[in-house]
Design an enzyme around this catalytic site. Structure first.
Site, PDB file in Angstrom:
ATOM      1  N   HIS A 225      -0.738   0.382   1.155  1.00 24.68           N
ATOM      2  CA  HIS A 225       0.025  -0.747   0.530  1.00 24.68           C
ATOM      3  C   HIS A 225       1.505  -0.322  -0.704  1.00 24.68           C
ATOM      4  CE1 HIS A 225      -2.878   0.347  -2.716  1.00 24.68           C
ATOM      5  NE2 HIS A 225      -1.733   0.455  -3.565  1.00 24.68           N
TER       6      HIS A 225
ATOM      7  N   HIS B  87      -3.925  -6.667  -1.391  1.00 23.24           N
ATOM      8  CA  HIS B  87      -2.291  -6.226  -1.850  1.00 23.24           C
ATOM      9  C   HIS B  87      -1.845  -5.470  -0.920  1.00 23.24           C
ATOM     10  CE1 HIS B  87      -3.414  -2.611  -4.022  1.00 23.24           C
ATOM     11  NE2 HIS B  87      -2.056  -2.743  -4.379  1.00 23.24           N
TER      12      HIS B  87
ATOM     13  N   HIS C  23       4.656   4.557  -5.785  1.00 20.61           N
ATOM     14  CA  HIS C  23       3.181   4.894  -5.537  1.00 20.61           C
ATOM     15  C   HIS C  23       3.840   4.560  -3.931  1.00 20.61           C
ATOM     16  CE1 HIS C  23       0.539   2.441  -7.325  1.00 20.61           C
ATOM     17  NE2 HIS C  23      -0.063   2.264  -5.505  1.00 20.61           N
TER      18      HIS C  23
ATOM     19  N   HIS D 256      -9.213   0.721  -9.678  1.00 23.72           N
ATOM     20  CA  HIS D 256      -9.589   0.482 -10.946  1.00 23.72           C
ATOM     21  C   HIS D 256     -10.099  -1.085 -11.078  1.00 23.72           C
ATOM     22  CE1 HIS D 256      -5.487   2.074  -9.647  1.00 23.72           C
ATOM     23  NE2 HIS D 256      -5.678   1.724  -8.745  1.00 23.72           N
TER      24      HIS D 256
ATOM     25  N   TYR E   8      -4.019   9.324  -7.882  1.00 20.46           N
ATOM     26  CA  TYR E   8      -3.086   8.771  -8.399  1.00 20.46           C
ATOM     27  C   TYR E   8      -2.913  10.774  -7.716  1.00 20.46           C
ATOM     28  CZ  TYR E   8      -2.085   3.854  -9.054  1.00 20.46           C
ATOM     29  OH  TYR E   8      -2.302   2.782  -9.024  1.00 20.46           O
TER      30      TYR E   8
ATOM     31  N   GLU F 125      -1.148   7.638  -3.078  1.00 22.00           N
ATOM     32  CA  GLU F 125      -2.822   7.280  -3.287  1.00 22.00           C
ATOM     33  C   GLU F 125      -3.508   7.000  -2.679  1.00 22.00           C
ATOM     34  OE1 GLU F 125      -3.172   3.200  -5.399  1.00 22.00           O
ATOM     35  OE2 GLU F 125      -4.600   2.971  -6.495  1.00 22.00           O
TER      36      GLU F 125
END
Lengths: 304, 108
Positions: free
Chosen positions: A149, A195, A209, A241, A250, A260
Site C-alpha cells: 500500500h 488498505h 511511505h 499499528h 518505518y 515500510e
C-alpha cells in the site's frame, strides 16, 4: 458492489542518486530489477506477476511521482473513464508506458498524480509456474514478496478521501475522527485487505511511505536486522499499528523517502460488508504505534 | 578534526572530515531534531554563521538555492571543511541527553 481495482499496481518515487539508491533497493530492501531505462529503474517484489510495481526516477528532489492502480478487468478501465467524465474530472489518456497498456491519468484533490490501467506485461514471479516450491532461494536483503500500500498526505484530507470513495469507489476500513466527527485520516481499500491507500493531513502531493509485505514475526525481525546491519535509518519499529493491526518497521531509503515493512500475518482481511472502524483523535498514539502508545515527532512531520 | 560551536547554547563539539554535522552532534551526546537522514525531508535544517561546509546531496524542494545563500544547510548531509559556528533555533530541539551527562559524570 463489486470491486474493480485489484491492487496498488505502481508507486514511482524520486531518487537523488539512482546508482546509490538502486544498490540499496536491490541489496538491502531486496527488490527484483526488471530494467533500467535511462533515469528510471523498474522494480518488483519476487512474488509479483506483472512486469514491475515500483519505479525509481533520478531527480533533484525526493518524493512521489505517481501512484497507479490496476483494474480487475479491462472493462473496468472503461467503467472508470465514464465515472471520471460523469464527475467532471479532467484526465489524460496515456496510450502506453514501459511494458504497460492504456492508462487514465488525473490529479487527485490531494495533489497526487494517479493512474488507472489494466494491461501490463505478465512476466510471472521468480518461481516456476509448474510444481513450484513455496519460495525462491538465493534472494538478497529483506526481499519482500510484494508491494502492499501507500500512504500520502493532503492539505484537506476529507476532500481527498471523499474523492477516492465517491469517484473511484474505494471503501473505508478505518478512520481517525476529530471530536466534531470530521474525518482527519482514512485507510481505503478495494482488494480484500486493510488498505491499498491511506490519506493523512499534510502538504499537497506529499509522499509519506510505500509499504512492502513482510508477513511473519521471523521475517519482521530479520528485516530489522538487515536494515541495522546496513546502517539504514529506521524511523520506528519493529512495532505494531492499532489501525490495521499490521506489524511495521518505518525506515528511509538513502534519498529520504519513507518505506515500510507491513505485516500481513496480523493485518485482517476485509469482507465486502465490513464497516469502517473509528479511532478517536485522542487515541492517535495507540492507533498509529500500538506498543509505545504515543505518536513520535516524525510520523506526521517528516515525509517527502 | 574541526570544532563546531553551537549557539546560543555555547556547546563546542568535534567533527571529523568524513562525518555529517548531524552525526557529530548526535555522537557528542546530544539530541537534535532530524527526519529521513537522506537529504530528502529538510527536518534537520540549520543555519551556519561562520565557516565552510560541503552541502552534500540535498533535495532542491526542501533546501532552496536562496536558503543556501543565507547559510542554511541540511545537517544530515553537510560536512565541515573548517571550524564552524551554527546558530540553532527552537525547531532544532537541541538538548544534551541526561543519560549522557550521567555517563560522563557531569551531572550526577
Amino acid at each position: 458492489m463489486p470491486y474493480r481495482i485489484s491492487r496498488l499496481g505502481l508507486v514511482e518515487i524520486r531518487s537523488l542518486d539512482l546508482d546509490r539508491d538502486l544498490d540499496y533497493y536491490l541489496n538491502v530492501l531486496g527488490l527484483q530489477l526488471t530494467a533500467r531505462e535511462g533515469k528510471t529503474a523498474y522494480l518488483k517484489g519476487w512474488d509479483e506477476r506483472h512486469a514491475y510495481s515500483f519505479a525509481l526516477t533520478e531527480s533533484d528532489r525526493a518524493g512521489m511521482v505517481r501512484m497507479a492502480f490496476r483494474t480487475v478487468d479491462p472493462e473496468d478501465l472503461d467503467y472508470y473513464e465514464k465515472r471520471l467524465k460523469d464527475f467532471g474530472i479532467k484526465y489524460d489518456i496515456i496510450p502506453e508506458d514501459y511494458r504497460r497498456g492504456r492508462a487514465l491519468r488525473f490529479t487527485a484533490p490531494s495533489g497526487h498524480t494517479v493512474e488507472l490501467y489494466n494491461e501490463m506485461d505478465y512476466t510471472g514471479n521468480v518461481l516456476p509456474t509448474v510444481n513450484p516450491g513455496p519460495w525462491p532461494e538465493g534472494l538478497r536483503g529483506i526481499a519482500p514478496p510484494r508491494l502492499d500500500h501507500t500512504l500520502v498526505t493532503a492539505p484537506e484530507p476529507g476532500k481527498a478521501i471523499e474523492f477516492f470513495q465517491t469517484v473511484l469507489e474505494f471503501r473505508l476500513s478505518e478512520m481517525l475522527v476529530a471530536p466534531d466527527g470530521t474525518i482527519i485520516a482514512a485507510w481505503l481499500w478495494q482488494r480484500p485487505a486493510p488498505h491499498d491507500l491511506a490519506i493523512v493531513p499534510g502538504k499537497p502531493g506529499g509522499f509519506h511511505h510505500a509499504a512492502f509485505v513482510v508477513d511473519s514475526a521471523d521475517a519482521l525481525f530479520r528485516a530489522a536486522d538487515i536494515l541495522a546491519m546496513h546502517k539504514a535509518r529506521i524511523d520506528y519499529g519493529p512495532g505494531r499499528h492499532g489501525i490495521t493491526r499490521g506489524t511495521t518497521i518505518y525506515f528511509f531509503d538513502p534519498s529520504g523517502n519513507r518505506l515500510e515493512t507491513f505485516g500481513g500475518y496480523t493485518a485482517y482481511q476485509m469482507d465486502p460488508d465490513s464497516r469502517a472502524i473509528r479511532w478517536t483523535q485522542d487515541q492517535i498514539g495507540p492507533a498509529v504505534f500500538y506498543y509505545s502508545q504515543e505518536l513520535n515527532e516524525t510520523f506526521l512531520s517528516v515525509y517527502t | 578534526m574541526y570544532t563546531i560551536t553551537l549557539k546560543p547554547v555555547g556547546s563546542t563539539i568535534a567533527c571529523g572530515p568524513e562525518e555529517s554535522v548531524l552525526a557529530a552532534i548526535l555522537r557528542s551526546g546530544a539530541s537534535v531534531m532530524f527526519g529521513c537522514r537522506g537529504g530528502g525531508c529538510g527536518t534537520c535544517k540549520m543555519r551556519l554563521t561562520s565557516g565552510q561546509i560541503a552541502h552534500g546531496r540535498c533535495s532542491a524542494a526542501v533546501l532552496l538555492a536562496e536558503e543556501k545563500k543565507c547559510g542554511r544547510f541540511l545537517s544530515c548531509q553537510a560536512r565541515a571543511l573548517s571550524d564552524l559556528t551554527i546558530e540553532l533555533s527552537a525547531a532544532n530541539k537541541y538538548h544534551v541527553l541526561r543519560s549522557w551527562r550521567r555517563l560522563s559524570l557531569l551531572d550526577c
